[in-house]
Motif scaffolding. Structure first.
Motif, PDB file in Angstrom:
ATOM      1  N   GLU A  32       0.847  -1.179   0.000  1.00 30.74           N
ATOM      2  CA  GLU A  32       0.000   0.000   0.000  1.00 30.74           C
ATOM      3  C   GLU A  32       0.888   1.235   0.000  1.00 30.74           C
ATOM      4  OE1 GLU A  32      -3.169   0.166   2.809  1.00 30.74           O
ATOM      5  OE2 GLU A  32      -3.464  -2.007   2.749  1.00 30.74           O
ATOM      6  N   TYR A  33       0.613   2.165  -0.894  1.00 30.66           N
ATOM      7  CA  TYR A  33       1.418   3.372  -1.036  1.00 30.66           C
ATOM      8  C   TYR A  33       0.536   4.604  -0.862  1.00 30.66           C
ATOM      9  CZ  TYR A  33       4.890   0.211  -2.970  1.00 30.66           C
ATOM     10  OH  TYR A  33       5.794  -0.810  -3.136  1.00 30.66           O
ATOM     11  N   THR A  34       1.092   5.640  -0.267  1.00 29.94           N
ATOM     12  CA  THR A  34       0.340   6.875  -0.073  1.00 29.94           C
ATOM     13  C   THR A  34       0.889   8.024  -0.907  1.00 29.94           C
ATOM     14  OG1 THR A  34       1.706   7.473   1.825  1.00 29.94           O
ATOM     15  CG2 THR A  34      -0.342   6.253   2.267  1.00 29.94           C
ATOM     16  N   GLY A  35       1.967   7.789  -1.640  1.00 28.12           N
ATOM     17  CA  GLY A  35       2.531   8.864  -2.457  1.00 28.12           C
ATOM     18  C   GLY A  35       3.725   8.398  -3.254  1.00 28.12           C
ATOM     19  N   LEU A  36       4.305   9.336  -3.943  1.00 29.82           N
ATOM     20  CA  LEU A  36       5.460   9.086  -4.786  1.00 29.82           C
ATOM     21  C   LEU A  36       6.446  10.221  -4.561  1.00 29.82           C
ATOM     22  CD1 LEU A  36       6.747   7.529  -7.222  1.00 29.82           C
ATOM     23  CD2 LEU A  36       5.493   9.111  -8.686  1.00 29.82           C
ATOM     24  N   ASP A  37       7.707   9.906  -4.403  1.00 31.98           N
ATOM     25  CA  ASP A  37       8.735  10.903  -4.153  1.00 31.98           C
ATOM     26  C   ASP A  37       9.863  10.698  -5.154  1.00 31.98           C
ATOM     27  OD1 ASP A  37      10.257  12.894  -2.898  1.00 31.98           O
ATOM     28  OD2 ASP A  37      11.143  11.465  -1.494  1.00 31.98           O
ATOM     29  N   PHE A  38      10.276  11.782  -5.819  1.00 31.36           N
ATOM     30  CA  PHE A  38      11.385  11.680  -6.755  1.00 31.36           C
ATOM     31  C   PHE A  38      12.084  13.019  -6.870  1.00 31.36           C
ATOM     32  CE2 PHE A  38       7.531  12.557  -9.118  1.00 31.36           C
ATOM     33  CZ  PHE A  38       7.879  13.573  -9.983  1.00 31.36           C
ATOM     34  N   ASP A  39      13.308  12.976  -7.323  1.00 33.07           N
ATOM     35  CA  ASP A  39      14.102  14.179  -7.523  1.00 33.07           C
ATOM     36  C   ASP A  39      14.002  14.615  -8.976  1.00 33.07           C
ATOM     37  OD1 ASP A  39      15.108  14.254  -4.894  1.00 33.07           O
ATOM     38  OD2 ASP A  39      16.627  12.773  -5.404  1.00 33.07           O
ATOM     39  N   ILE A  40      14.029  15.919  -9.204  1.00 26.97           N
ATOM     40  CA  ILE A  40      14.000  16.471 -10.548  1.00 26.97           C
ATOM     41  C   ILE A  40      15.334  17.161 -10.799  1.00 26.97           C
ATOM     42  CG2 ILE A  40      12.896  18.144 -12.084  1.00 26.97           C
ATOM     43  CD1 ILE A  40      10.309  17.666 -10.568  1.00 26.97           C
ATOM     44  N   GLY A  41      15.934  16.879 -11.924  1.00 22.94           N
ATOM     45  CA  GLY A  41      17.194  17.519 -12.273  1.00 22.94           C
ATOM     46  C   GLY A  41      18.219  16.514 -12.742  1.00 22.94           C
ATOM     47  N   VAL A  42      19.345  17.022 -13.137  1.00 23.15           N
ATOM     48  CA  VAL A  42      20.450  16.199 -13.597  1.00 23.15           C
ATOM     49  C   VAL A  42      21.399  16.016 -12.417  1.00 23.15           C
ATOM     50  CG1 VAL A  42      22.354  16.073 -15.256  1.00 23.15           C
ATOM     51  CG2 VAL A  42      20.211  17.171 -15.915  1.00 23.15           C
ATOM     52  N   PRO A  43      21.851  14.768 -12.149  1.00 27.46           N
ATOM     53  CA  PRO A  43      22.807  14.574 -11.054  1.00 27.46           C
ATOM     54  C   PRO A  43      24.015  15.509 -11.208  1.00 27.46           C
ATOM     55  CG  PRO A  43      22.046  12.469 -11.878  1.00 27.46           C
ATOM     56  CD  PRO A  43      21.520  13.514 -12.813  1.00 27.46           C
TER      57      PRO A  43
END
Length: 72
Positions: A32-43
């Protein structure tokens, strides 16, 4: 890592490519998941590399801001 690409080398995107990538697909473990988290940009290391030596798509000069020394 994935790249989204919303331009298709038309209009003012003259230094772009005709290929587009406007979606991401993947799998996650069951649960069960309540959201999504990710980074935006170039390393950082890729973002501040030499664009003339970079692999595609980071070799596209339209994506590199020379005055900033990094990608847009």
């Amino acid at each position: 890592m994935a790249q989204l690409d919303f331009e298709d080398a038309t209009g003012t995107c003259v230094n772009g490519t005709p290929d587009m990538n406007n979606s991401l697909r993947g799998t996650v473990p069951a649960g069960e998941y309540t959201g999504l988290d990710f980074d935006i940009g170039v390393p950082f290391d890729l973002n501040h590399g030499d664009p003339t030596l970079a692999a595609s798509p980071l070799n596209l000069t339209a994506m590199f801001w020379n005055w900033q020394g990094a990608y847009a």
